[in-house]
Design an enzyme around this catalytic site. Structure first.
Site, PDB file in Angstrom:
ATOM      1  N   CYS A   1       0.815  -1.561  -0.206  1.00 45.28           N
ATOM      2  CA  CYS A   1      -0.042   0.127   0.141  1.00 45.28           C
ATOM      3  C   CYS A   1       1.175   0.933   0.065  1.00 45.28           C
ATOM      4  O   CYS A   1       1.661   1.556   0.757  1.00 45.28           O
ATOM      5  CB  CYS A   1      -1.126  -0.111   1.667  1.00 45.28           C
ATOM      6  SG  CYS A   1      -2.131   2.031   1.134  1.00 45.28           S
TER       7      CYS A   1
ATOM      8  N   CYS B   1       0.317   3.006   3.019  1.00 41.28           N
ATOM      9  CA  CYS B   1       1.199   2.521   4.333  1.00 41.28           C
ATOM     10  C   CYS B   1       2.756   3.607   4.396  1.00 41.28           C
ATOM     11  O   CYS B   1       3.292   3.219   5.108  1.00 41.28           O
ATOM     12  CB  CYS B   1       1.078   1.387   4.484  1.00 41.28           C
ATOM     13  SG  CYS B   1      -0.806   1.109   4.850  1.00 41.28           S
TER      14      CYS B   1
END
Length: 146
Positions: free
Chosen positions: A55, A58
Site C-alpha cells: 500500500c 502505508c
C-alpha cells in the site's frame, strides 16, 4: 598503537550505540495467534495500525508508527501495535478492515475508536491519550455497577 588501544577504540564506538538500542521503543507486531489476547489485556489500551506492505499510503507513513512508539514510552496503560493484513488476514477480517492504513484503538478487548486525523506524532499521541482516558473512566464506571 598497541593491541590494547586498537581494541579499546572499537569497543567504545560499540558502547555508544548500545544505549540507543536499549531505549528503542517497541511497536509490537500482532498476529492471529496474539491479537485477541493482547487487546484484551485488562486496563490496557492498544493503538493498532493495520497495513499491507504494497500500500502506497502505508509506505508513505515512513517511521511514523515507530516514532509514536517512542513518544508513548513510559505510559504503561498504552501499547502501540501493528498488524500486517497481508500475512494476518484473519485478524483484519475479524475487525473489518476495508482500507489501508487503518488506525484503531482498543481498550479491554473492545474497539474504542478509529483514528482519522492528521498523521503526525503529536496528533496521534493526543488522540490515543484522550481516548484512553475516556475508555478507562467508562470501564471504571462499569466495574462499579457490577
Amino acid at each position: 598503537m598497541t593491541l590494547g588501544a586498537r581494541l579499546v577504540a572499537p569497543m567504545i564506538i560499540l558502547l555508544l550505540f548500545i544505549p540507543i538500542e536499549l531505549v528503542k521503543a517497541e511497536v509490537i507486531t500482532l498476529t492471529p495467534e496474539t491479537f485477541s489476547d493482547k487487546i484484551k489485556e485488562k486496563d490496557t489500551a492498544w493503538f493498532v495500525k493495520f497495513c499491507v506492505p504494497w500500500c502506497k499510503h502505508c509506505k508513505k507513513l515512513g517511521n511514523l508508527w515507530e516514532d509514536l512508539g517512542k513518544a508513548m514510552e513510559g505510559d504503561d496503560e498504552i501499547e502501540v501495535g501493528e498488524v500486517d493484513c497481508g500475512t494476518s488476514r484473519a485478524v483484519c477480517t475479524k475487525v473489518e478492515i476495508h482500507s489501508y492504513p487503518t488506525f484503531m484503538l482498543f481498550y479491554n478487548g473492545e474497539e474504542v475508536s478509529k483514528y482519522k486525523g492528521k498523521r503526525d506524532v503529536e496528533s496521534l499521541k493526543a488522540f490515543v491519550v484522550e481516548e484512553t482516558e475516556k475508555a478507562a473512566e467508562k470501564a471504571q464506571l462499569e466495574d462499579k455497577e457490577l
